[in-house]
Scaffold this active site. Structure first.
Site, PDB file in Angstrom:
ATOM      1  N   CYS A 130       0.744  -1.332  -0.082  1.00  0.00           N
ATOM      2  CA  CYS A 130      -0.141  -0.079   0.083  1.00  0.00           C
ATOM      3  C   CYS A 130       1.124   1.093  -0.618  1.00  0.00           C
ATOM      4  O   CYS A 130       1.621   1.684   1.543  1.00  0.00           O
ATOM      5  CB  CYS A 130      -0.853   0.231   0.986  1.00  0.00           C
ATOM      6  SG  CYS A 130      -2.109   1.561   1.428  1.00  0.00           S
ATOM      7  N   CYS A 169      -1.353   4.091   1.920  1.00  0.00           N
ATOM      8  CA  CYS A 169       0.073   4.341   3.342  1.00  0.00           C
ATOM      9  C   CYS A 169       0.929   4.128   4.335  1.00  0.00           C
ATOM     10  O   CYS A 169       1.865   4.969   5.107  1.00  0.00           O
ATOM     11  CB  CYS A 169      -0.716   2.418   3.972  1.00  0.00           C
ATOM     12  SG  CYS A 169      -2.463   2.030   3.397  1.00  0.00           S
ATOM     13  N   ASP A 170       2.071   3.728   2.998  1.00  0.00           N
ATOM     14  CA  ASP A 170       3.646   3.480   3.330  1.00  0.00           C
ATOM     15  C   ASP A 170       4.705   4.405   2.748  1.00  0.00           C
ATOM     16  O   ASP A 170       6.269   4.239   3.427  1.00  0.00           O
ATOM     17  CB  ASP A 170       4.046   2.069   3.617  1.00  0.00           C
ATOM     18  CG  ASP A 170       3.029   1.476   4.546  1.00  0.00           C
ATOM     19  OD1 ASP A 170       2.952   2.090   5.250  1.00  0.00           O
ATOM     20  OD2 ASP A 170       2.649  -0.587   3.921  1.00  0.00           O
TER      21      ASP A 170
END
Ligand SMILES: Cc1cc2nc3c(=O)[nH]c(=O)nc-3n(C[C@H](O)[C@H](O)[C@H](O)COP(=O)(O)OP(=O)(O)OC[C@H]3O[C@@H](n4cnc5c(N)ncnc54)[C@H](O)[C@@H]3O)c2cc1C
Length: 355
Positions: A172, A175-176
């Site tokens: 992701c 997300c990261d």
């Protein structure tokens, strides 16, 4: 995994019996309130899944006096249980560990009277009300159902990738990606999602190497054009990742040329696997519609073609796929379910303040 008939004494993972009188007192990361299961199998609303969507639906349904049962699955807590730092969920300025965030949501749902049972639903019958659901040898019935069974990222399925998940391996970029400022990253895949992830990562990374098994991308022409023209993106064509390198954290990948079979190492700080997601819809497919990508289809906001069955979270969403959007969806599904129950005179109307 099989469970004994009738009771839940042998359940693999935590069960929580909600108790509205009980304050939220258990330390985070510990079971909240473990009590012998009362064997309740009927509910106004049953929620399938205990990720952010399912647990938010449970909080709202419980606070509307619907005493929901959550059949949360063997992967209780959902996708955030396999991540470490979550930095984009509002309310946690210092970030929070994924499992800790989910423990908090579980505690909150249990506090208001949700019954959480960590079993997979194996079969459902939505042909008539009450709806019937079977899990671990037990039949449950409900006037309404919220399906929040999420989606699972498809991984490369190699040992080194599993070992280094959360240590530089991710599925992701939204997300990261932030963790890879001025670092070099690998993106594995050749479809639109992979191209999107790669382009997003150029906001942070110093270099993005796309690894693709073929000699051309599958993604749309527009996305391909943007990626190929980007000065930070380079493509390793005809290549597959055979190993993620690194001991405690990612240091690179070993690539095999799919034409010649030759192997070489490509140094990198992160690996983003972008080869797709699989929505968890198997048990619902005979009853609910899916779109061409396999995600559940909604009619209107959260309703399905079966009156009284609602959906929330990643199982219907291949676009946003975030904890906060899944939670928002869970809220919407619970409100829709409560209103639907009230319209059908199947529930006491919740007071406005319950929401
Ligand atoms: C590695 C990783 C890192 C991430 N990091 C972030 C982040 O930093 N921030 C962010 O916002 N998002 C992040 N995400 C995305 C986020 O985790 C998801 O968008 C979110 O968890 C979706 O919530 P959900 O409730 O819809 O589904 P899920 O979290 O997928 O939960 C699905 C639930 O359904 C259950 N289930 C499945 N099948 C059945 C069945 N047959 N019977 C009963 N239960 C069933 C599972 O056990 C699980 O409890 C990350 C995802 C991954 C994979």
């Amino acid at each position: 995994m099989t469970q004994g008939m009738g009771g839940f004494g042998s359940l693999k993972s935590l069960q929580i019996i909600g108790d509205a009188e009980q304050p939220l007192a258990a330390p985070v990361g510990q079971p909240v309130a473990v009590a012998p299961d009362e064997g309740r199998t009927e509910a106004k609303v049953i929620i399938v899944g205990s990720g952010p969507a399912g647990l938010t639906a449970a909080i709202y349904a419980a606070r509307a006096n619907l005493a929901p049962i959550v059949l949360g699955g063997y992967e209780a807590g959902g996708q955030l249980m396999i991540t470490s730092e979550v930095e984009n969920f509002p309310g946690f300025p210092e970030g929070i560990q994924g499992p800790e965030l989910m423990d908090r949501m579980r505690a909150q749902a249990a506090r208001f009277g949700a019954l959480l049972v960590d079993v997979d639903v194996e079969r459902v019958d939505f042909s008539a009300r009450p709806f019937r659901l079977w899990a671990a040898g037990v039949e449950y019935t409900a006037q309404s159902v919220i399906v929040a069974s999420g989606a699972s990222a498809i991984w490369l399925d190699i040992e080194s990738e599993t070992r280094l998940r959360g240590r530089g391996v991710s599925a992701c970029a939204t997300c990261d990606g932030f963790f890879f400022r001025d670092r070099k990253v690998i993106v594995v895949g050749g479809g639109d999602s992979a191209l999107e992830e790669a382009l997003f990562l150029t906001n942070f990374a110093s270099e993005v190497v796309m690894v693709h098994r073929r000699d051309q991308f599958r993604g749309s022409r527009i996305m391909q054009g943007r990626a190929l023209a980007h000065p930070k993106i380079r493509v390793a064509w005809n290549s597959q990742v055979v190993e993620v390198l690194g001991d405690q954290k990612v240091t690179g990948v070993r690539l095999r040329d799919t034409v010649t079979g030759d192997e070489r190492d490509e140094p990198a700080d992160g690996v983003f696997v972008a080869i797709g997601h699989r929505p968890n819809t198997g048990v619902f497919r005979d009853w609910l519609e899916v779109d061409p990508k396999g995600y559940l289809t909604v009619h209107g906001e959260t309703a399905t073609r079966v009156d009284g069955v609602f959906v929330a979270g990643d199982v219907r969403d291949h676009r946003y796929r975030q904890a906060v959007t899944a939670a928002g969806d869970g809220c919407r599904a619970a409100i829709d379910a409560e209103r639907w129950l009230a319209e059908h005179e199947l529930a006491e109307r919740a007071t406005a303040s319950a929401w």
